[in-house]
Scaffold this active site. Structure first.
Site: not given
Ligand code: NDP
Length: 318
Positions: A138, A141-142
């Protein structure tokens, strides 16, 4: 009623942000929700490390901690959260008949399905070893953790193209590794990829192994060995992050032939609603969203599902 049969107003299947938010609203509306947590209590966020894009956490938080917080919050309003899975759901009549993995039968007046989706992985042991330590599925997200660094993205569809262009804005360089010599992504997405200067295509290639370093308890990715599938040639690319973007699989097998879904298995909900084709059954979160797939959007649809379940029951009473 036999001990093995229980009647509930609202059954929630799954315990990610969608399931817990649905539970929060349903509990406060006195629907006395029962949540079955499923195979991965807390959902996909429990396999990421830090979460910095969920509103309300100015310093970020750990995915597992955030899900623990959500759980505590819904428990405060008396939600019955249970270990275990729902393994079958009969949608042919109300109350709907759900069966747990322990053989218990739950008769539910409404059901909120929030079973989520799972990222597909390549299946290399090193991918698992560095998951959360440089390996991610992701970018939204990261990606931020790789600001100014070098990353690789694997895949050739819209997700890979989108993740690569998203990451390119943050990092120094993105290697987009694809197993063929053309992308599957839409033409518009392809155009965006090809005009992004810091994306380098690695065509006809497949990752063979992720390389990393370990020091005490800390681990970090340092490179990836890539094989050219046409020539058999191998090379090592130095990277700090490795993003797998080869698609997601909605966890909807149990609903096949029972609820409307698209050709890839995502449940279909009515526009501006979480209602499925069966009145009284609602779907929230990644099980019905292949576009946004964010914790905050999942939470939003979880809220919608609970409000719609409440209205549905009120209409029945009328
Ligand atoms: P797709 O199934 O479209 O693409 C998966 C990609 O990963 C393909 O290029 C495939 O290669 C590759 N792949 C699959 N398995 C492997 C493997 N084992 N090793 C190496 N490569 C592999 O999935 P997406 O997640 O990209 O998209 C899913 C759906 O969601 C699509 O309909 C897409 O259009 C949509 N979507 C839309 C977005 C938008 O509109 N903004 C954003 C994201 C997704 P190959 O091409 O060779 O099969």
């Amino acid at each position: 009623m036999s001990e093995n049969i229980e009647k509930v107003k609202c059954l929630i299947i799954g315990s990610g942000p969608a399931g817990y938010t649905a539970a929060l609203y349903a509990a406060r509306a006195e629907l006395y929700p029962v949540v079955y947590q499923g195979m991965q209590p807390g959902g996909q966020l429990t396999i990421t490390t830090e979460v910095e894009n969920f509103p309300g956490y100015p310093d970020g938080t750990q995915g597992t901690a955030m899900m623990e917080d959500m759980k505590k919050q819904v428990e405060r309003f008396g939600t019955d959260i249970r270990w275990g899975e729902i393994v079958d759901l009969d949608v042919s009549e109300r109350p709907f008949k759900a069966k747990t993995d322990e053989g218990k039968i739950i008769l539910a007046e409404t059901v909120i399905i929030s079973t989520g989706a799972s990222a597909k992985w390549l299946g290399m042991p090193s991918e698992q070893e560095y998951n959360g330590y440089g390996v991610s599925a992701c970018a939204t997200c990261d990606g931020y953790f790789y600001k100014g660094k070098v990353v690789a993205v694997v895949g050739g569809g819209d997700t890979a193209a989108e993740e690569a262009t998203y990451l390119a804005k943050l990092v120094k360089k993105v290697y987009l590794i694809h197993r063929r010599d053309e992308l599957r992504a839409s033409k518009a997405m392809q155009k965006r990829v090809f005009k992004t200067e810091n994306i380098e295509m690695v065509w006809d290639s497949a990752p063979k192994e992720i390389i990393g370093k370990k020091e005490g308890f800390s681990k970090a990715v340092t490179g990836v060995i890539v094989e050219n599938l046409k020539t058999g040639e191998e090379r090592t690319i130095d990277i700090d992050g490795f993003f797998v973007a080869i698609g997601h699989k909605p966890n909807s097998d149990m609903f096949k032939g029972k609820l409307d879904m698209d050709e890839t298995g995502y449940l279909i909900t009515r526009p501006d609603s979480t209602a499925t084709n069966v009145p009284g059954i609602f779907a929230a979160g990644d099980i019905q969203d292949k576009t946004f797939r964010q914790a905050v959007t999942a939470a939003g649809t979880g809220c919608m599902a609970a409000l719609e379940a409440e209205r549905f029951l009120a209409d029945q009473d009328d």
